[in-house]
Design a protein around this motif. Structure first.
Motif, PDB file in Angstrom:
ATOM      1  N   ALA A   1     -44.198  53.679  -7.531  1.00  0.00           N
ATOM      2  CA  ALA A   1     -44.507  54.854  -6.709  1.00  0.00           C
ATOM      3  C   ALA A   1     -46.004  55.100  -6.680  1.00  0.00           C
ATOM      4  O   ALA A   1     -46.578  55.450  -5.642  1.00  0.00           O
ATOM      5  CB  ALA A   1     -43.771  56.078  -7.247  1.00  0.00           C
ATOM      6  N   LEU A   2     -46.645  54.906  -7.824  1.00  0.00           N
ATOM      7  CA  LEU A   2     -48.094  55.114  -7.911  1.00  0.00           C
ATOM      8  C   LEU A   2     -48.845  54.049  -7.126  1.00  0.00           C
ATOM      9  O   LEU A   2     -49.811  54.336  -6.406  1.00  0.00           O
ATOM     10  CB  LEU A   2     -48.515  55.102  -9.384  1.00  0.00           C
ATOM     11  CG  LEU A   2     -49.928  55.545  -9.744  1.00  0.00           C
ATOM     12  CD1 LEU A   2     -50.269  56.890  -9.137  1.00  0.00           C
ATOM     13  CD2 LEU A   2     -50.100  55.584 -11.249  1.00  0.00           C
ATOM     14  N   ALA A   3     -48.394  52.804  -7.231  1.00  0.00           N
ATOM     15  CA  ALA A   3     -49.024  51.714  -6.484  1.00  0.00           C
ATOM     16  C   ALA A   3     -48.863  51.918  -4.982  1.00  0.00           C
ATOM     17  O   ALA A   3     -49.783  51.643  -4.210  1.00  0.00           O
ATOM     18  CB  ALA A   3     -48.432  50.368  -6.900  1.00  0.00           C
ATOM     19  N   TYR A   4     -47.694  52.405  -4.568  1.00  0.00           N
ATOM     20  CA  TYR A   4     -47.464  52.636  -3.142  1.00  0.00           C
ATOM     21  C   TYR A   4     -48.462  53.664  -2.603  1.00  0.00           C
ATOM     22  O   TYR A   4     -48.901  53.571  -1.452  1.00  0.00           O
ATOM     23  CB  TYR A   4     -46.033  53.112  -2.892  1.00  0.00           C
ATOM     24  CG  TYR A   4     -45.680  53.162  -1.417  1.00  0.00           C
ATOM     25  CD1 TYR A   4     -45.171  52.033  -0.774  1.00  0.00           C
ATOM     26  CD2 TYR A   4     -45.900  54.313  -0.653  1.00  0.00           C
ATOM     27  CE1 TYR A   4     -44.876  52.054   0.584  1.00  0.00           C
ATOM     28  CE2 TYR A   4     -45.606  54.338   0.699  1.00  0.00           C
ATOM     29  CZ  TYR A   4     -45.105  53.210   1.316  1.00  0.00           C
ATOM     30  OH  TYR A   4     -44.833  53.223   2.661  1.00  0.00           O
ATOM     31  N   ARG A   5     -48.819  54.618  -3.427  1.00  0.00           N
ATOM     32  CA  ARG A   5     -49.756  55.656  -2.992  1.00  0.00           C
ATOM     33  C   ARG A   5     -51.218  55.189  -3.020  1.00  0.00           C
ATOM     34  O   ARG A   5     -52.097  55.915  -2.576  1.00  0.00           O
ATOM     35  CB  ARG A   5     -49.599  56.904  -3.854  1.00  0.00           C
ATOM     36  CG  ARG A   5     -48.363  57.704  -3.491  1.00  0.00           C
ATOM     37  CD  ARG A   5     -48.520  59.160  -3.754  1.00  0.00           C
ATOM     38  NE  ARG A   5     -47.482  59.919  -3.061  1.00  0.00           N
ATOM     39  CZ  ARG A   5     -47.266  61.217  -3.239  1.00  0.00           C
ATOM     40  NH1 ARG A   5     -48.031  61.905  -4.080  1.00  0.00           N
ATOM     41  NH2 ARG A   5     -46.320  61.835  -2.570  1.00  0.00           N
ATOM     42  N   GLY A   6     -51.469  54.022  -3.575  1.00  0.00           N
ATOM     43  CA  GLY A   6     -52.823  53.500  -3.517  1.00  0.00           C
ATOM     44  C   GLY A   6     -53.538  53.344  -4.834  1.00  0.00           C
ATOM     45  O   GLY A   6     -54.733  53.038  -4.866  1.00  0.00           O
ATOM     46  N   TYR A   7     -52.842  53.537  -5.943  1.00  0.00           N
ATOM     47  CA  TYR A   7     -53.459  53.327  -7.253  1.00  0.00           C
ATOM     48  C   TYR A   7     -53.850  51.862  -7.364  1.00  0.00           C
ATOM     49  O   TYR A   7     -53.054  50.967  -7.095  1.00  0.00           O
ATOM     50  CB  TYR A   7     -52.454  53.684  -8.338  1.00  0.00           C
ATOM     51  CG  TYR A   7     -53.043  54.128  -9.663  1.00  0.00           C
ATOM     52  CD1 TYR A   7     -53.807  55.284  -9.759  1.00  0.00           C
ATOM     53  CD2 TYR A   7     -52.803  53.406 -10.823  1.00  0.00           C
ATOM     54  CE1 TYR A   7     -54.317  55.708 -10.981  1.00  0.00           C
ATOM     55  CE2 TYR A   7     -53.298  53.822 -12.054  1.00  0.00           C
ATOM     56  CZ  TYR A   7     -54.057  54.974 -12.128  1.00  0.00           C
ATOM     57  OH  TYR A   7     -54.560  55.390 -13.350  1.00  0.00           O
ATOM     58  N   THR A   8     -55.072  51.585  -7.752  1.00  0.00           N
ATOM     59  CA  THR A   8     -55.590  50.221  -7.718  1.00  0.00           C
ATOM     60  C   THR A   8     -55.281  49.451  -9.001  1.00  0.00           C
ATOM     61  O   THR A   8     -54.975  50.038 -10.044  1.00  0.00           O
ATOM     62  CB  THR A   8     -57.105  50.232  -7.502  1.00  0.00           C
ATOM     63  OG1 THR A   8     -57.739  50.799  -8.666  1.00  0.00           O
ATOM     64  CG2 THR A   8     -57.483  51.038  -6.268  1.00  0.00           C
ATOM     65  N   THR A   9     -55.416  48.137  -8.905  1.00  0.00           N
ATOM     66  CA  THR A   9     -55.214  47.295 -10.086  1.00  0.00           C
ATOM     67  C   THR A   9     -56.205  47.663 -11.185  1.00  0.00           C
ATOM     68  O   THR A   9     -55.847  47.724 -12.366  1.00  0.00           O
ATOM     69  CB  THR A   9     -55.367  45.812  -9.707  1.00  0.00           C
ATOM     70  OG1 THR A   9     -54.477  45.497  -8.643  1.00  0.00           O
ATOM     71  CG2 THR A   9     -55.064  44.914 -10.897  1.00  0.00           C
ATOM     72  N   ALA A  10     -57.452  47.931 -10.816  1.00  0.00           N
ATOM     73  CA  ALA A  10     -58.461  48.320 -11.801  1.00  0.00           C
ATOM     74  C   ALA A  10     -58.067  49.613 -12.496  1.00  0.00           C
ATOM     75  O   ALA A  10     -58.242  49.763 -13.718  1.00  0.00           O
ATOM     76  CB  ALA A  10     -59.820  48.473 -11.128  1.00  0.00           C
ATOM     77  N   GLN A  11     -57.518  50.575 -11.743  1.00  0.00           N
ATOM     78  CA  GLN A  11     -57.097  51.839 -12.352  1.00  0.00           C
ATOM     79  C   GLN A  11     -55.952  51.625 -13.328  1.00  0.00           C
ATOM     80  O   GLN A  11     -55.938  52.220 -14.420  1.00  0.00           O
ATOM     81  CB  GLN A  11     -56.689  52.835 -11.258  1.00  0.00           C
ATOM     82  CG  GLN A  11     -57.861  53.406 -10.481  1.00  0.00           C
ATOM     83  CD  GLN A  11     -57.414  54.307  -9.345  1.00  0.00           C
ATOM     84  OE1 GLN A  11     -56.679  53.886  -8.443  1.00  0.00           O
ATOM     85  NE2 GLN A  11     -57.846  55.558  -9.372  1.00  0.00           N
ATOM     86  N   PHE A  12     -54.994  50.783 -12.968  1.00  0.00           N
ATOM     87  CA  PHE A  12     -53.908  50.462 -13.900  1.00  0.00           C
ATOM     88  C   PHE A  12     -54.492  49.888 -15.196  1.00  0.00           C
ATOM     89  O   PHE A  12     -54.116  50.295 -16.296  1.00  0.00           O
ATOM     90  CB  PHE A  12     -52.955  49.433 -13.280  1.00  0.00           C
ATOM     91  CG  PHE A  12     -51.902  50.011 -12.371  1.00  0.00           C
ATOM     92  CD1 PHE A  12     -50.931  50.866 -12.867  1.00  0.00           C
ATOM     93  CD2 PHE A  12     -51.868  49.683 -11.027  1.00  0.00           C
ATOM     94  CE1 PHE A  12     -49.945  51.394 -12.039  1.00  0.00           C
ATOM     95  CE2 PHE A  12     -50.892  50.197 -10.181  1.00  0.00           C
ATOM     96  CZ  PHE A  12     -49.928  51.059 -10.685  1.00  0.00           C
ATOM     97  N   MET A  13     -55.384  48.936 -15.063  1.00  0.00           N
ATOM     98  CA  MET A  13     -55.931  48.264 -16.236  1.00  0.00           C
ATOM     99  C   MET A  13     -56.767  49.202 -17.110  1.00  0.00           C
ATOM    100  O   MET A  13     -56.663  49.183 -18.342  1.00  0.00           O
ATOM    101  CB  MET A  13     -56.789  47.072 -15.799  1.00  0.00           C
ATOM    102  CG  MET A  13     -56.015  45.971 -15.119  1.00  0.00           C
ATOM    103  SD  MET A  13     -54.713  45.304 -16.190  1.00  0.00           S
ATOM    104  CE  MET A  13     -53.755  44.410 -14.967  1.00  0.00           C
TER     105      MET A  13
END
Length: 395
Positions: free
Chosen positions: A113-125
């Motif tokens: 859900a967060l990725a669908y909204r635009g959370y980036t790979t860098a933010q996840f990491m």
């Protein structure tokens, strides 16, 4: 004045009438068959090619992210991880049916859900490595994401706390006259918490525009659903609280999307809560601290692999002429490289200063915490070989 006689709706009987568990059959919405073809009796939800492809791409990306981060945890690079393998459709399909102004309150398996909204790979990491770019400043364990700009409330570890919070937040949205709802995700195990009952009851009584989205994935860690409750899943509980309820095939992205679209429409138009029970299966372990071979069989898992939501969506996209095999392979390769590159970059960024544990939490650091901080720094200075070089540094 409104008649508040609570007996007004009660039907009278003159014989002992026992209500049994099987009296009400709660159907499960299913649009796509496991082979990706449309059910004869089903109608495709109104969905554009752009949204459909974004749902698929996000699910594919999340599976790659999960695989990479489980590997990183096994290598000792992060301490903990929770994968959503097999459950991607529940989070991504529902998120696609929301609007940006809707608040998301998640448990810890809704990274889709967060990725669908635009959370980036860098933010996840950055969050998982608790480095200086982590907005939580390292105060949360991995996968406890939060992003104010994306209306994604920060995840907390205790089960079910987000459920009454969602009722309260949705009530605030209603009082403010906002064109917005709150969606609250949780597992069927969390529905055994008292917060579930308090939250649903409050939302029903106060007519809160909240969507309570339960991922019934079969297991509360190692406890199977049949050992958790004797009733008809979680959907029957919504009816008991006077909450409009939908049961949906959680491995069917189109069905989840359609159910959530309808739930949002009703929540806003009628200012009421909706409960969605998504019937799915956790193919992954509960977390990197869990070994599912101790409580379920490989045969059981293999049966559910045939209902893989990603393959199901891919086959439907092929039927629609919206799937390009070569482009999809290129996207997968690109996503794998992007995740790996972001992982390597994030682990090079220094961790947060140790002072961040107490600074900007209080206006002025209380004496007892300052005393503990001074003791901790002295301990690290005495035994530097046992701690990272950046552990005791100041801002």
């Amino acid at each position: 004045m409104q008649d508040r006689n609570h007996l007004a709706r009660v039907t009278t009987t003159h014989q002992v009438h026992i209500i049994e568990n099987g009296l009400i059959d709660i159907p499960m919405l299913q649009v796509l068959k496991p082979d990706g073809t449309l059910h004869e009796q089903a109608e495709e939800p109104e969905i554009t090619q752009e949204v459909a492809c974004k749902i698929y791409d996000t699910m594919e990306y999340i599976r790659i992210l999960d695989e990479r981060m489980i590997g990183a945890q096994r290598q000792g690079r992060i301490s903990f991880y929770l994968a959503s393998t097999g459950e991607e459709a529940a989070a991504v399909g529902s998120a696609a049916a929301l609007q940006p102004q809707d608040m998301i309150m998640s448990q810890y398996r809704e990274q889709g859900a967060l990725a669908y909204r635009g959370y980036t790979t860098a933010q996840f990491m950055n969050q998982m490595f608790s480095n200086e770019k982590d907005p939580n400043k390292g105060r949360q364990m991995p996968i406890h994401y939060g992003d104010k700009a994306l209306n994604f409330m920060t995840i907390s570890s205790p089960l079910g706390t987000q459920i009454p919070q969602a009722a309260g937040y949705a009530y605030g949205q209603k009082m403010a006259g906002l064109d917005a709802v709150t969606i609250c995700y949780f597992g069927e195990g969390a529905a055994s918490e008292g917060d579930f009952h308090a939250g649903l009851n409050m939302a029903a009584v106060l007519h809160c525009p909240a969507i309570f989205f339960c991922r019934n994935n079969g297991y509360a860690i190692s406890t199977p659903a049949e050992e958790q409750f004797a009733g008809d899943g979680i959907a029957s509980r919504g009816l008991g609280y006077g909450v409009k309820t939908i049961r949906v095939d959680g491995n069917d992205p189109l069905a989840v999307y359609a159910a959530t679209l309808k739930a949002r429409e009703l929540a806003l138009s009628e200012r009421c809560p909706i409960l969605i029970e998504a019937m799915t299966y956790r193919l992954a372990a509960h977390s990197t601290s869990d070994d599912p071979t101790g409580y379920r069989s490989r045969d059981e898992e293999d049966k559910w692999r045939l209902k893989d939501p990603i393959q199901r969506m891919a086959k439907w996209l092929q039927h629609k002429g919206w799937f390009d095999e070569a482009a999809n392979k290129a996207l997968i390769d690109e996503s794998r490289q992007a995740v790996l590159s972001a992982l390597k970059e994030a682990e090079k960024i220094p961790v947060n200063p140790i002072d961040d544990m107490v600074t900007d939490v209080y206006d002025k650091v209380p004496p007892h915490l300052q005393y503990q901080m001074d003791e901790l720094k002295a301990h690290i200075e005495k035994y530097p070989q046992a701690y990272p070089k950046t552990a005791g540094r100041n801002k």
